[in-house]
Enzyme design. Structure first.
Site, PDB file in Angstrom:
ATOM      1  N   HIS A 199       0.827  -1.211   0.000  1.00 36.38           N
ATOM      2  CA  HIS A 199       0.000   0.000   0.000  1.00 36.38           C
ATOM      3  C   HIS A 199       0.865   1.267   0.000  1.00 36.38           C
ATOM      4  CE1 HIS A 199      -3.170  -2.915   1.073  1.00 36.38           C
ATOM      5  NE2 HIS A 199      -3.771  -2.209   0.145  1.00 36.38           N
ATOM      6  N   GLU A 441     -10.873 -10.850  -4.853  1.00 33.30           N
ATOM      7  CA  GLU A 441      -9.439 -10.749  -4.554  1.00 33.30           C
ATOM      8  C   GLU A 441      -8.969 -11.856  -3.619  1.00 33.30           C
ATOM      9  OE1 GLU A 441      -8.582  -6.938  -2.759  1.00 33.30           O
ATOM     10  OE2 GLU A 441     -10.387  -6.967  -1.551  1.00 33.30           O
ATOM     11  N   ASP A 465      -4.256  -8.443  -4.183  1.00 37.37           N
ATOM     12  CA  ASP A 465      -4.504  -9.438  -3.141  1.00 37.37           C
ATOM     13  C   ASP A 465      -4.730 -10.819  -3.740  1.00 37.37           C
ATOM     14  OD1 ASP A 465      -4.256  -8.214  -0.603  1.00 37.37           O
ATOM     15  OD2 ASP A 465      -6.072  -7.068  -1.001  1.00 37.37           O
ATOM     16  N   CYS A 512      -9.067  -3.730 -10.953  1.00 43.01           N
ATOM     17  CA  CYS A 512      -8.584  -2.512 -10.285  1.00 43.01           C
ATOM     18  C   CYS A 512      -7.253  -2.744  -9.574  1.00 43.01           C
ATOM     19  CB  CYS A 512      -9.624  -1.961  -9.322  1.00 43.01           C
ATOM     20  SG  CYS A 512     -10.009  -3.089  -7.984  1.00 43.01           S
TER      21      CYS A 512
HETATM   22  C1  PEP Z   1      -6.226  -5.300  -4.862  1.00 42.50           C
HETATM   23  O1  PEP Z   1      -6.054  -6.056  -3.910  1.00 42.50           O
HETATM   24  O2  PEP Z   1      -5.875  -5.570  -6.022  1.00 42.50           O
HETATM   25  C2  PEP Z   1      -6.853  -3.990  -4.659  1.00 42.50           C
HETATM   26  C3  PEP Z   1      -7.162  -3.223  -5.671  1.00 42.50           C
HETATM   27  O3  PEP Z   1      -7.053  -3.595  -3.385  1.00 42.50           O
HETATM   28  P1  PEP Z   1      -5.888  -3.023  -2.445  1.00 42.50           P
HETATM   29  O4  PEP Z   1      -4.662  -2.862  -3.294  1.00 42.50           O
HETATM   30  O5  PEP Z   1      -6.363  -1.740  -1.895  1.00 42.50           O
HETATM   31  O6  PEP Z   1      -5.750  -4.093  -1.429  1.00 42.50           O
HETATM   32 MG    MG Z   2      -7.101  -5.648  -2.060  1.00 45.56          MG
END
Ligand code: PEP
Ligand code: MG
Length: 591
Positions: A199, A441, A465, A512
């Site tokens: 993150h 995910e 994820d 995403c």
């Molecule tokens: C993901 O896991 O791909 C996602 C978009 O969520 P995050 O990166 O916020 O965990």
């Molecule tokens: Mg995620």
């Protein structure tokens, strides 16, 4: 890992997580636990150490005043007056100047100096045969403890003290440390820990601050004040760069600038392949400040609003009204394009200030995201009410993160309906038919996509994820980053399966995760039938460039070959070959 060493230049290779070239002096942030330890500093670090000391003195002064006020209210002025002596210590210029002079002459960090000077003063006073003065020795010790505690503040406080443009060097940065970076001062950052979809990396991209992570021991290699050059796209770091290196990078920066200027012309062009296949590009945002950049970069709408960053960036948990205003701002800025508001994905590495750390052995497998929301229904309902109230703007959609079983979707929907009933009773308007989606995910959710499908109207593949959980590879751990593989056959097959199921049920599927922001992987995702790509705003131009240079028929052929492949390396090669053929320039500017 050092890959090359010339006279005084040190070249290192890490994981490039946010593109861009930067050359500045470094500013080393000291980890919390090491700060009381004696450390030699360079002359360049003196102002930084003095600034830390002065900030700690101010904080200590304010705290003592605050305590004095409270004591006065509860016990009366007489008792409160004992703190006057503490204020005298913290304001004592002789004592303060002594500490500053010693930092300057001995070139040592502030903590051991402060401790030594305070001990000397306290010992001197304690020896005097006068009860008033010997009591002052205790005051000095008390106040010193408090100043030391303030000096041991978090990384965040150190960041705030940076007063000159620099490249921050840290062992690790949390997503909230990164979220509060002052871009005027922090021109890039490099860390020992971290990997491409952590993150912190996502935040660096959002802020468009060049960053290289996973360098293992950069904090041991660099001293504050060393000149550093970083190439965020390639993950390269040069400490004490040579003149020829600087020259090479001046040229490279100019070339990249040209490519980026060229890409800007795509802003109002459609994300359409050469043979007329449309792939909408939406944006992933973490902060409201990013909204402006969405349209400017040629994306339309928000495919993922990571709302937990509203919580990470604030001192207290935002209430319903504050959240409502944030969602309305997002909806209005994008109207009529859709805005997908993902409910809180808190937990693991994303815990807000004031939220008790659950002390879990495996926080990424623990009380996170939808699990945490369902176990804290008040917190969850506050957010759902805010989203529903904002849904009078009919471009708003709601999406649940980290779903692993259908019951979670059903429970979340039950709470959503409860909120709808409450709002109706209160006479507050909302969209009864707000589209509900779920992140896919977790592998278990991917494999029961057909069971989840009847409860939602869209899917969004969170590949960050999905890869972590499918391959059992911690997405933030640089030691296993080489195993984190988006082209692994398990991932290709899961994406293919989810897309096919979603289409069978008439659902829309977006990607995403970071895969959608990777130019090399975009043709594969399109060939697998993905309906939308939600990307970091800064990546939107390059992704549009790839789509516009691609034949949909080539993407389908690539996906077909990938699905019939038996190795991740082969799939990666197929992706690389295609991008090299159609848009070689993007390889210059991406990781
Ligand atoms: C993901 O896991 O791909 C996602 C978009 O969520 P995050 O990166 O916020 O965990
Ligand atoms: Mg995620």
């Amino acid at each position: 890992m050092a890959v090359q060493q010339s006279k005084s230049e040190i070249a290192l290779k890490g994981i490039g997580v946010s593109p861009g070239i930067a050359v500045f002096k470094s500013q080393l942030l000291t980890p919390h636990s090491d700060r009381a330890v004696q450390r030699s500093i360079s002359k360049d670090e003196i102002p930084f150490e003095i600034a830390r000391f002065e900030e700690a003195l101010i904080a200590t002064h304010d705290q003592i005043k605050h305590i004095q006020k409270q004591v006065a209210e509860v016990l009366g002025d007489e008792h409160a007056s004992i703190f006057d002596a503490h204020i005298l210590v913290v304001d004592d210029r002789t004592f303060i100047e002594d500490v500053i002079r010693t930092i300057q002459s001995d070139l040592i960090n502030v903590e051991p100096v402060l401790q030594a000077v305070a001990n000397r003063y306290a010992d001197m006073l304690a020896k005097v045969q006068d009860s008033y003065l010997s009591e002052r020795a205790a005051d000095i010790r008390d106040v010193t403890k408090r100043i030391m505690a303030n000096l041991a503040g978090e990384t965040l406080d150190q960041m705030k003290q940076i007063k000159e443009p620099c490249i921050v060097v840290a062992h690790d940065l949390s997503p909230s440390d990164t979220a509060s970076i002052n871009k005027e001062m922090v021109k890039a950052f490099i860390t020992d820990l971290g990997s491409s979809t952590s993150h912190t990396a996502i935040m660096a991209k959002a802020l468009e601050v060049p960053a290289v992570v996973g360098l293992h021991n950069i904090t041991a290699v660099i001293n504050s004040g060393d000149p550093v050059l970083i190439d965020g796209a390639k993950g390269l770091v040069f400490v004490n760069p040579t003149e020829s290196r600087l020259e090479e990078y001046r040229k490279r920066a100019a070339e990249q600038e040209l490519i980026l200027t060229e890409l800007e012309t795509l802003r109002d062009k459609l994300p359409e392949t050469k043979d007329g296949y449309m792939v909408p590009i939406t944006a992933n945002i973490e902060l409201l400040e990013e909204l402006e950049g969405v349209d400017a970069r040629g994306a339309k709408g928000i495919g993922l609003f990571r709302t937990e960053f509203l919580f990470l960036g604030s001192e207290s948990l935002p209430g319903e009204q504050e959240q409502y205003e944030a969602y309305v701002r997002a909806a209005e800025s994008q109207y009529p394009s859709p805005v997908v508001i993902r409910t809180l994905d808190l937990g693991a590495d994303k815990l807000p200030t004031g939220f008790e750390n659950p002390d879990e052995m495996n926080p990424f497998l623990g009380d996170r995201a939808i699990r945490l929301c369902l176990s804290h229904p008040d917190l969850f309902k506050t957010q759902l009410r805010a989203i529903l109230r904002a849904s009078v703007h009919d471009n708003i959609r709601v999406m649940y993160p980290m779903v692993s079983c259908v019951q979670e979707v059903m429970d979340a929907n039950t709470l959503l309906r409860q909120c709808m009933m409450e709002l109706s009773k209160e006479g507050l308007p909302f969209n009864q038919d707000i589209p509900i989606g779920t992140m896919i995910e977790v592998p278990s959710a991917a494999l029961i996509a057909d069971i989840i499908a009847p409860h939602v109207s869209f899917f969004s593949l969170g590949t960050n994820d999905l890869i972590q959980y499918t391959m059992a590879v911690d997405r933030g751990n640089e030691n296993v980053a080489h195993l984190y593989n988006p082209t692994h056959m398990a991932i290709v097959r899961l994406i293919d399966y989810v897309v096919k199921v979603s289409h069978k049920f008439g659902l829309w599927t977006c990607v995403c995760g970071q895969m959608a922001s990777s130019p090399q992987l975009v043709p594969l995702l399109i060939g697998l039938g993905v309906d939308e790509l939600s990307v970091s705003p800064s990546q939107a131009p390059v992704i549009k460039d790839v789509i516009r240079k691609l034949y949909y028929s080539d993407a389908v052929e690539l996906a077909h070959k990938a699905l019939n492949s038996s190795s991740a390396g082969h799939v990666e090669q197929l992706c690389h070959d295609l991008i090299k053929k159609i848009a070689p320039e993007v390889l210059e500017i991406s990781e």
